[in-house]
Design a protein around this motif. Structure first.
Motif, PDB file in Angstrom:
ATOM      1  N   ASN A  74       0.832  -1.214   0.000  1.00  0.00           N
ATOM      2  CA  ASN A  74       0.000   0.000   0.000  1.00  0.00           C
ATOM      3  C   ASN A  74       0.862   1.258   0.000  1.00  0.00           C
TER       4      ASN A  74
ATOM      5  N   ARG B 257       2.450   1.705  -3.374  1.00  0.00           N
ATOM      6  CA  ARG B 257       1.451   2.222  -4.317  1.00  0.00           C
ATOM      7  C   ARG B 257       1.216   3.711  -4.099  1.00  0.00           C
TER       8      ARG B 257
ATOM      9  N   GLU C  62      -2.975   6.078 -11.493  1.00  0.00           N
ATOM     10  CA  GLU C  62      -3.672   5.287 -10.488  1.00  0.00           C
ATOM     11  C   GLU C  62      -3.504   3.812 -10.790  1.00  0.00           C
TER      12      GLU C  62
ATOM     13  N   PRO D 177      -8.162  -0.811 -10.027  1.00  0.00           N
ATOM     14  CA  PRO D 177      -8.713  -1.592  -8.907  1.00  0.00           C
ATOM     15  C   PRO D 177      -8.565  -3.092  -9.089  1.00  0.00           C
ATOM     16  N   ARG D 178      -8.392  -3.567 -10.325  1.00  0.00           N
ATOM     17  CA  ARG D 178      -8.224  -5.002 -10.553  1.00  0.00           C
ATOM     18  C   ARG D 178      -6.767  -5.386 -10.829  1.00  0.00           C
ATOM     19  N   GLN D 179      -5.815  -4.455 -10.614  1.00  0.00           N
ATOM     20  CA  GLN D 179      -4.404  -4.773 -10.807  1.00  0.00           C
ATOM     21  C   GLN D 179      -4.008  -5.913  -9.875  1.00  0.00           C
TER      22      GLN D 179
ATOM     23  N   GLY E 230      -4.343  -3.865  -6.507  1.00  0.00           N
ATOM     24  CA  GLY E 230      -5.594  -3.147  -6.738  1.00  0.00           C
ATOM     25  C   GLY E 230      -6.531  -3.210  -5.544  1.00  0.00           C
ATOM     26  N   GLU E 231      -7.384  -2.200  -5.436  1.00  0.00           N
ATOM     27  CA  GLU E 231      -8.305  -2.114  -4.306  1.00  0.00           C
ATOM     28  C   GLU E 231      -9.230  -3.327  -4.206  1.00  0.00           C
ATOM     29  N   LEU E 232      -9.562  -3.934  -5.336  1.00  0.00           N
ATOM     30  CA  LEU E 232     -10.578  -4.986  -5.333  1.00  0.00           C
ATOM     31  C   LEU E 232     -10.023  -6.399  -5.467  1.00  0.00           C
TER      32      LEU E 232
ATOM     33  N   THR F  91     -11.202  -9.036  -2.968  1.00  0.00           N
ATOM     34  CA  THR F  91     -12.621  -8.800  -2.792  1.00  0.00           C
ATOM     35  C   THR F  91     -13.417  -9.829  -3.584  1.00  0.00           C
TER      36      THR F  91
END
Length: 506
Positions: free
Chosen positions: A255, A258, A268, A271-273, A277-279, A282
């Motif tokens: 984190n 990043r 940025e 999100p799926r990196q 990624g953030e998600l 998830t």
């Protein structure tokens, strides 16, 4: 797009490799890593990094563990030159780290680049020229032999002009790259592992090349670079890690890495990196959520990581389980139960999962967006803990004699107060019998569970009770109190209210 057959794009020629050995190999060690973020990545930015931003980025790369870092193209601009000089003059380069500079095979640029690295301890001088047929035809208008001579003359000049640097103590290494390697005839080029991602195969191509025997990789953090980007070193390194190979790079606080990357590059991380990624930790799908929850429950400390759909332990890269399960209209009962347990400590009975899952999914359908953990908690409180109609509990106490428990209770039913007494083999049984004295639907208690919320003398208890009505339908209720006995009575009232007045009537 052209219809079939497509004539605009000829297929790549086949590579005859009848004796290939790599398909049977496995990767057992990390390659030598070289970050090209500060050159290849930086030149792809709409707003290139300032010198101060490049220094911050360089220091991060050193902390991660890179021993070879391409710092720029010092002959291309004054900023690039000044950055290289500051690294050297301010003694910012650790003794075991080599800086790499890129240079075209042109006399004046080689001289200028050598000036930029004066005084450095370890230097990789990266020469390149284009070699593909179309580059030879469109750009240089030269045959193969003269393309070779461009490289030979440049290397000869570099050897001559770098002699003084080497004699003063600089360790100088040469890297030569045939630009546009993929489009170059195989017999005219050697294997290169400075892969780009134009066809979405940068990581796969690099892993296959490592299996074929390559031992050095150039790339960038998160794949930044021209067009579709360079090889993503983070992904490749952590792919090795998930196969039990120590990558030699520390992404234990991904984190923070990043954050520096996004601030300095003004890009940025998607999100799926993978990994960052953030998600990526998830799951929205109900079946995935259920599988993750169950496999996490079986994960034992010290045992190999074996969690379904989660290839790496998030804590290994400084991330947490907090966002593994997120809820929308596609989510299932397991995901909702997981959030309630991990975020708020509610360990719902298995049979209760379906009930609360349906309630939360209806809310998600209505909102049309993802639900936050607070949304889920509020739904649980509203449905189970805050019900006060039609039955409200105002007072409850018990006395025990021999094996019999007697209860006294005061309740309000549709604004009418009632004082009740009952006897049974425990508080729950006594209260259920007491309720039969007034006109309420008849029911039986069919399951009971409880646990503490928190620790210490002031810890509260939560009870879950399922009741079954005469007509056959079953409902759960929940109650919280510092007194476990009172928590169970509240759970009965909760279940009864849900049975008498379902949600759509409240």
């Amino acid at each position: 797009m052209q219809p079939d057959p497509v004539s605009k794009y000829p297929p790549f020629p086949q590579v005859p490799l009848p004796n290939r050995q790599w398909p049977g190999r496995t990767l057992t060690r990390a390659p030598i890593w070289c970050s090209v973020d500060l050159r290849d990545g930086n030149q792809a930015l709409a707003q290139p990094m300032s010198v101060d931003e490049k220094i911050e980025f360089f220091e991060m790369l050193v902390r991660i563990g890179f021993k070879e870092i391409e710092v720029g193209f010092p002959s291309a601009s004054q900023i690039e030159f000044d950055f290289t000089r500051r690294l050297i003059e301010e003694d910012r380069i650790p003794g075991d780290v080599a800086i790499q500079v890129l240079c075209q095979c042109r006399d004046e640029l080689i001289t200028r680049s050598l000036e930029s690295v004066r005084g450095a301890k370890n230097v990789i001088f990266h020469l390149y020229n284009s070699t593909s047929p179309k580059q030879r035809e469109y750009v240089f208008n030269l045959p193969k032999e003269e393309i070779v001579q461009i490289a030979v003359r440049a290397v000869a000049q570099l050897k001559r002009e770098s002699r003084a640097l080497v004699e003063s103590g600089t360790r100088m290494r040469l890297e030569y790259s045939p630009e546009s390697f993929t489009s170059t005839e195989l017999e005219f080029a050697l294997v290169s592992l400075h892969t780009h991602n134009d066809r979405g195969t940068g990581i796969a191509a690099t892993e296959l090349a490592l299996l074929a025997g390559a031992d050095r990789v150039e790339g960038t953090l998160f794949g930044n670079g021209e067009r579709t980007g360079n090889l993503d070193i983070v992904t490749l390194a952590l792919n090795l890690y998930t196969h039990g190979v120590a990558p030699g790079l520390d992404f234990g606080d991904l984190n923070a890495i990043r954050d520096v990357y996004e601030r300095c590059t003004r890009l940025e991380v998607p999100p799926r990196q993978p990994y960052a990624g953030e998600l990526v930790f998830t799951a929205f799908s109900g079946s995935h959520q259920d599988a993750i929850k169950k496999s996490l429950a079986h994960q034992k400390a010290g045992k190999p990581w074996d969690v379904l759909y989660i290839p790496i332990d998030p804590s290994d890269i400084g991330r947490s389980y907090r966002a593994i399960i997120r809820i929308n209209s596609q989510s299932g009962k397991g995901g909702v139960a997981y959030v309630l347990e991990q975020e708020f400590g509610f360990q719902l009975p298995k049979l209760m999962h379906k009930e609360i899952g349906r309630i939360v999914n209806d809310i998600a359908d209505e909102k049309g967006t993802e639900l936050t953990s607070a949304d889920i908690r509020n739904a649980f409180h509203r449905e189970y803990l805050n019900r006060r109609a039609p039955v409200a509990l105002e007072h409850f106490k018990t006395t025990e004699r021999d094996s019999t428990v007697k209860c006294e209770a005061r309740i309000v039913v549709d604004n009418t107060p009632h004082t009740l007494t009952g006897e049974g083999n425990g508080p729950i049984d006594a209260f259920v019998r007491a309720l039969r004295a007034i006109e309420l639907p008849k029911f039986d208690v069919v399951s009971y569970a409880e646990h503490s919320l928190g620790a210490g003398a002031e810890a509260r208890a939560v009870s879950y009770i399922q009741i079954k009505m005469e007509r056959g339908s079953a409902y759960f209720g929940a109650g919280i109190d510092t007194n476990i006995e009172l928590a169970s009575i509240k759970a009965i009232v909760s279940a009864l209210n849900r049975a008498i007045r379902p949600r759509d009537e409240v």
